[in-house]
Design an enzyme around this catalytic site. Structure first.
Site, PDB file in Angstrom:
ATOM      1  N   HIS A   7     -55.856 -34.845 -11.104  1.00  0.00           N
ATOM      2  CA  HIS A   7     -56.791 -34.035 -11.899  1.00  0.00           C
ATOM      3  C   HIS A   7     -56.243 -33.824 -13.322  1.00  0.00           C
ATOM      4  O   HIS A   7     -55.603 -32.806 -13.598  1.00  0.00           O
ATOM      5  CB  HIS A   7     -57.020 -32.681 -11.230  1.00  0.00           C
ATOM      6  CG  HIS A   7     -57.873 -32.743 -10.004  1.00  0.00           C
ATOM      7  ND1 HIS A   7     -59.239 -32.594 -10.044  1.00  0.00           N
ATOM      8  CD2 HIS A   7     -57.558 -32.986  -8.710  1.00  0.00           C
ATOM      9  CE1 HIS A   7     -59.732 -32.711  -8.828  1.00  0.00           C
ATOM     10  NE2 HIS A   7     -58.727 -32.956  -7.992  1.00  0.00           N
ATOM     11  N   GLU A  19     -55.032  -9.269 -16.334  1.00  0.00           N
ATOM     12  CA  GLU A  19     -56.482  -9.146 -16.179  1.00  0.00           C
ATOM     13  C   GLU A  19     -56.784  -8.682 -14.757  1.00  0.00           C
ATOM     14  O   GLU A  19     -56.402  -9.330 -13.792  1.00  0.00           O
ATOM     15  CB  GLU A  19     -57.155 -10.491 -16.448  1.00  0.00           C
ATOM     16  CG  GLU A  19     -58.665 -10.453 -16.234  1.00  0.00           C
ATOM     17  CD  GLU A  19     -59.304 -11.832 -16.222  1.00  0.00           C
ATOM     18  OE1 GLU A  19     -60.483 -11.924 -15.810  1.00  0.00           O
ATOM     19  OE2 GLU A  19     -58.637 -12.812 -16.586  1.00  0.00           O
ATOM     20  N   LYS A  50     -63.950 -11.355 -19.170  1.00  0.00           N
ATOM     21  CA  LYS A  50     -62.611 -10.759 -19.253  1.00  0.00           C
ATOM     22  C   LYS A  50     -61.546 -11.826 -19.423  1.00  0.00           C
ATOM     23  O   LYS A  50     -60.566 -11.634 -20.137  1.00  0.00           O
ATOM     24  CB  LYS A  50     -62.305  -9.946 -17.990  1.00  0.00           C
ATOM     25  CG  LYS A  50     -63.071  -8.672 -17.831  1.00  0.00           C
ATOM     26  CD  LYS A  50     -62.474  -7.777 -16.762  1.00  0.00           C
ATOM     27  CE  LYS A  50     -62.360  -8.457 -15.412  1.00  0.00           C
ATOM     28  NZ  LYS A  50     -63.661  -8.792 -14.801  1.00  0.00           N
ATOM     29  N   GLU A  70     -57.693 -32.871 -15.890  1.00  0.00           N
ATOM     30  CA  GLU A  70     -58.322 -31.755 -16.600  1.00  0.00           C
ATOM     31  C   GLU A  70     -57.451 -30.505 -16.596  1.00  0.00           C
ATOM     32  O   GLU A  70     -57.599 -29.633 -17.460  1.00  0.00           O
ATOM     33  CB  GLU A  70     -59.695 -31.435 -16.001  1.00  0.00           C
ATOM     34  CG  GLU A  70     -59.696 -30.850 -14.600  1.00  0.00           C
ATOM     35  CD  GLU A  70     -59.784 -31.889 -13.498  1.00  0.00           C
ATOM     36  OE1 GLU A  70     -60.237 -31.554 -12.390  1.00  0.00           O
ATOM     37  OE2 GLU A  70     -59.376 -33.052 -13.740  1.00  0.00           O
ATOM     38  N   ASP A  78     -65.792  -0.722  -8.257  1.00  0.00           N
ATOM     39  CA  ASP A  78     -65.721  -1.508  -7.023  1.00  0.00           C
ATOM     40  C   ASP A  78     -64.674  -0.909  -6.111  1.00  0.00           C
ATOM     41  O   ASP A  78     -63.548  -0.601  -6.551  1.00  0.00           O
ATOM     42  CB  ASP A  78     -65.346  -2.964  -7.314  1.00  0.00           C
ATOM     43  CG  ASP A  78     -66.421  -3.716  -8.073  1.00  0.00           C
ATOM     44  OD1 ASP A  78     -67.545  -3.185  -8.169  1.00  0.00           O
ATOM     45  OD2 ASP A  78     -66.140  -4.820  -8.561  1.00  0.00           O
ATOM     46  N   CYS A 120     -60.579 -37.929  -8.903  1.00  0.00           N
ATOM     47  CA  CYS A 120     -60.357 -37.563  -7.508  1.00  0.00           C
ATOM     48  C   CYS A 120     -61.459 -38.144  -6.613  1.00  0.00           C
ATOM     49  O   CYS A 120     -61.424 -39.326  -6.292  1.00  0.00           O
ATOM     50  CB  CYS A 120     -60.237 -36.048  -7.366  1.00  0.00           C
ATOM     51  SG  CYS A 120     -59.485 -35.559  -5.792  1.00  0.00           S
TER      52      CYS A 120
END
Length: 541
Positions: A513, A141, A17, A515, A148, A387
């Site tokens: 970080h 989303e 999703k 990324e 559920d 890190c």
């Protein structure tokens, strides 16, 4: 008029999703619309910060320090949506807010119920972002799966918004599984039941994404359309791609997803339907003549999503150098076992052009990471520590070069005599785990002439943090005298932010970080340079 698109999932979780939502956001941005992405998670945790990577994958950190679901990372890589704590909504946050209001008497003594009080809080959070003047389309989303019990309040809130806004301004996109059973037969019944459940809740999906192994044949699309009351051209194949996730927007565009959404919502495109970027990325992955081989030695290797942003940032670095990435993940405990068995690491790391040591928490597998760092340093293999990876590099250098055999982190050995990595003074008495680390975007100062300066081209850089332990200032002078290059600090100089190995092709460790700010459009500078030096060192460039 503001537009809202709700993306839900059926049959089972982990169908994609997040990637579907991000791809739709990309397509709409390419048509000239401003997009806002929101992730709603039904779990009762306040955020993803305290969850195990094995349970939930990586934690994605926003500029304002929110610890969020990894799907926000997909949103950041695919779209230009603003992302902050407000864009990640959990049941824990919703109930906490409602209970606080009840304690403050804001409900005037009324009986507080799921409907309307919980659903109103859900709607308020979505509409507060969606109604901002700069936002035209909000894509929400909904985590979990229809059916559920945890998702029911969110789906009721979605139903109410669609009813209040009208189908021209609020759209339901449902992603569901079309499995292939033994014998190769494709079954549509699970999808039919999933749509039926949505309709029983009061939501008729407008667009159906059918998750399948191979491209869905047109006759099955027509069958699904018949049984679900969804237009034939709104039943789309969400099949596996051959190359990279960045091909997914192209796959959806070729089937007319953006055309269908614009038509149903009365939107007129302002510019080209899709840029050539995404197709070019897939082309590089398919046709690149050179492959760079990278080893990632980490703690959470068994779950593919545990290092999701690092994985993708390495892909971005490979794209920037127009090569294909071959990433092999190695459990640091396997390295320990080899060492314990008296084996050398030469054979293990012989195929690789570079080694990356990512973040993590806890003492498990640490020795394997330390041995990996030592091997990379001594054998001149380009190495990138992120890190925990930086902390490992400090521990290894202290043991091997400074001769402090018991050098360690106070995280792993709280009573140790030589904690070269330790808590900040203000962190010592902190007992809560959630939200108590150094989190979010902050500025660092880097030294000219270093690898990190060459990567960013500036002495002032901004990256996000998520850690609790720091390089101990008690050992900074000794490390520097022993040759370790402390190439970056916080703006006040009080904390080490980056380091580099001396006399090494490219050995860089960072406390932040990088990324979290890399994208396929603009690779993170350190990932681009890491891949470049891995190629150069192996003679491939």
């Amino acid at each position: 008029m503001k537009k809202y698109i709700f993306v839900t999932g059926g049959v089972c979780s982990s169908l994609g999703k997040g990637l579907a939502s991000a791809s739709l956001g990309t397509l709409l941005e390419n048509r000239g619309f401003s997009v806002c992405m929101i992730k709603v998670d039904p779990y009762i945790n306040v955020d993803a910060g305290t969850m195990s990577p094995y349970q939930h994958g990586e934690v994605y950190v926003t500029d304002d320090g929110a610890e969020t679901d990894l799907d926000l990372g997909n949103y950041a890589r695919f779209t230009h949506s603003p992302l902050s704590a407000a864009h990640s909504v959990t049941t824990g946050q919703i109930y906490d807010a409602v209970i606080r209001k009840e304690r403050e008497g804001k409900f005037l003594g009324k009986c507080v119920q799921v409907v309307p009080h919980i659903t109103d809080e859900i709607k308020r959070r979505i509409l507060t972002l969606g109604e901002k003047p700069e936002i035209e389309i909000t894509i929400v989303e909904i985590g979990g799966t229809v059916g559920d019990i945890e998702s029911i309040p969110y789906l009721e809130a979605v139903r109410q918004i669609i009813h209040e806004k009208g189908h021209g301004d609020a759209l339901s996109v449902h992603l569901t599984l079309v499995p292939t059973v033994s014998g190769g037969e494709v079954k549509t019944k699970p999808t039919q039941h999933s749509v039926k459940e949505m309709r029983e809740i009061g939501i008729q999906p407008d667009v159906l994404l059918c998750r399948c192994q191979e491209k869905l044949p047109d006759d099955l699309k027509r069958k699904i359309s018949q049984f679900t009351n969804i237009d034939h051209d709104c039943v789309l194949s969400a099949h596996d791609v051959d190359t990279t996730i960045y091909e997914i927007p192209v796959v959806y565009h070729q089937q007319g997803m953006d055309e269908v959404v614009c038509r149903k919502m009365g939107l007129r495109s302002r510019k080209s339907k899709i840029t050539s970027l995404w197709g070019r990325l897939a082309d590089i992955h398919k046709n690149a003549k050179t492959t760079v081989n990278i080893a990632m030695v980490g703690k959470y290797i068994e779950l593919g999503d545990a290092y999701k942003s690092v994985d993708e940032s390495l892909v971005h670095g490979a794209f920037a150098n127009e090569v294909r990435l071959n990433l092999i993940k190695i459990d640091s405990e396997d390295v320990e076992q080899k060492i314990a068995a008296g084996e050398t690491l030469d054979e293990l790391f012989a195929p690789f052009d570079g080694i990356l040591i990512p973040g993590g928490f806890g003492s498990r597998g640490i020795l394997g990471m330390v041995q990996t760092a030592r091997f990379a340093r001594e054998h001149k293999i380009p190495c990138f520590g992120i890190c925990l990876g930086l902390q490992i590099m400090v521990i290894e250098y202290s043991r091997s070069i400074l001769g402090i055999k018991d050098a360690d982190s106070s995280e792993f050995r709280p009573e140790g005599n030589n904690s070269v990595i330790s808590l900040l003074e203000e962190q010592v008495d902190v007992t809560a785990y959630g939200g108590t680390m150094r989190l979010g975007l902050s500025e660092s100062l880097v030294t000219k002439g270093t690898h990190i300066f060459n990567a960013y081209g500036s002495t002032n850089i901004h990256e996000r943090h998520r850690h609790r332990y720091e390089v101990s200032n008690s050992y900074r002078e000794a490390l520097s005298k022993a040759g370790l290059i402390l190439s970056g600090t916080t703006t006040d100089g009080s904390l080490v932010e980056s380091l580099e190995w001396p006399d090494h092709p490219w050995g860089v460790g960072v406390q932040f970080h990088p990324e979290f700010t890399s994208s396929p459009i603009k690779a993170g500078p350190l990932f681009r340079e890491f891949i470049l030096h891995a190629l150069k060192n192996s003679g491939k460039k």
